[in-house]
Design an enzyme around this catalytic site. Sequence first.
Site, short mmCIF file in Angstrom:
data_model
loop_
_atom_site.label_atom_id
_atom_site.label_comp_id
_atom_site.label_asym_id
_atom_site.label_seq_id
_atom_site.Cartn_x
_atom_site.Cartn_y
_atom_site.Cartn_z
N ARG A 138 0.80 -1.22 0.00
CA ARG A 138 0.00 0.00 0.00
C ARG A 138 0.83 1.28 0.00
O ARG A 138 0.65 2.16 -0.82
CB ARG A 138 -0.80 0.06 1.31
N THR A 139 1.76 1.36 0.96
CA THR A 139 2.48 2.61 1.15
C THR A 139 3.34 2.93 -0.08
O THR A 139 3.39 4.06 -0.55
CB THR A 139 3.35 2.53 2.42
N LYS B 192 22.47 -1.66 9.94
CA LYS B 192 22.03 -0.28 9.80
C LYS B 192 23.08 0.65 9.18
O LYS B 192 22.87 1.26 8.15
CB LYS B 192 21.65 0.24 11.18
N ARG C 207 11.45 3.71 3.60
CA ARG C 207 11.00 2.78 4.63
C ARG C 207 12.20 1.93 5.03
O ARG C 207 12.92 1.43 4.17
CB ARG C 207 9.88 1.88 4.11
N HIS D 221 5.38 6.31 11.51
CA HIS D 221 4.89 6.17 10.13
C HIS D 221 3.97 7.37 9.91
O HIS D 221 2.75 7.26 9.89
CB HIS D 221 4.12 4.85 10.05
C1 NCD Z 1 1.49 -0.65 8.35
C2 NCD Z 1 2.98 -0.61 8.40
O1 NCD Z 1 3.67 -1.07 7.51
O2 NCD Z 1 3.47 -0.08 9.39
N1 NCD Z 1 0.99 -0.79 7.08
C3 NCD Z 1 0.91 0.27 6.25
O3 NCD Z 1 1.84 1.03 6.07
N2 NCD Z 1 -0.28 0.49 5.66
C4 NCD Z 1 0.87 -1.52 9.35
C5 NCD Z 1 1.20 -2.97 9.36
O4 NCD Z 1 2.14 -3.45 8.73
O5 NCD Z 1 0.50 -3.67 10.09
#
Ligand code: NCD
Length: 311
Positions: free
Chosen positions: A58-59, A86, A108, A136
């Site tokens: 999604r993101t 890291k 990310r 986030h």
């Molecule tokens: C979340 C994440 O990756 O932190 N998902 C997202 O970005 N929509 C939540 C999750 O992974 O449960």
Amino acid sequence: MELSVQHLLGIKYITEDDIQLIFETADHFKEVINRPIKKVPSLRDITIANLFFENSTRTRLSFELAEKRLSADVVNFSAASSSVKKGETLIDTVNNILSMKVDMVVMRHPNPGAGVFLSKHIDASIVNAGDGAHEHPTQALLDCYSIRERLGDVAGKKVVIVGDILHSRVALSNIFALQKLGADVKVCGPKTLIPKHIDKIGVEVELDLKKALEWCDVANMLRVQNERMDSSYFPSTREYVQQYGVNKKLLDSLSKEITVMHPGPINRGVEITSDVADSKQAIILDQVQNGVAVRMAVLYLLASKIERNEN
Ligand code: NCD
């Protein structure tokens, strides 16, 4: 009006005015993406690198769509990275970014603080798309934007965040955003999945799900983050579902109709059942849709600061 920051590293670092500015800008972009021609030339001269060192559907898609609808040039990098250290990873990243001459980085990363680290070493504007169990910010912004859309305002609303609070960056960013916007926040879940000193940041704990749901206007249901657990935090999934899963029967037994949210990905039948996920009380797909407009707003506002600096 402009943002008070050069980067979006966490909700912790921005003000209520920043959030309101992002929402007003997102209102405009939401109108744009509902037009037959969904693209605007706003970021035509901007190059954005999406660096995903941790899985995402999604993101990543949402950021990419937001960037393309603003006409930015986009480069993508993704790596499943549980084995990389890291320091090594980020120094490598820094060198790559510098040589690519990108203006903005959406990142990310599994390590908390990765975005803050990067922002100190490169010239580009950084957007944190999730750093380990830390923050986030764009998820919290789109969550609050969706509450504002459904309930008219965030101020004065009662929001309970349910589930794995301990390992969730969505929880922390939501707590900061909701509090900045004047909502009342509680968390609910097994004691083992609630951070010990959460009351110190003004968040009440309610271990009883039914009581939490009776109290709230909105329940934000979080996924159990199995991938971040090094041991067992509850006896079995079945027991978790019995105590902290939301089903339609439970929702219907409440004295008022509440709004149900979920950041995705959903584990149907664990944190919520399918009949809840697909009900009209759930705004899960609105959240996804609003994500693109909110991310367009963030990128647009940060990019306008880059241009100003050069003048
Ligand atoms: C979340 C994440 O990756 O932190 N998902 C997202 O970005 N929509 C939540 C999750 O992974 O449960």
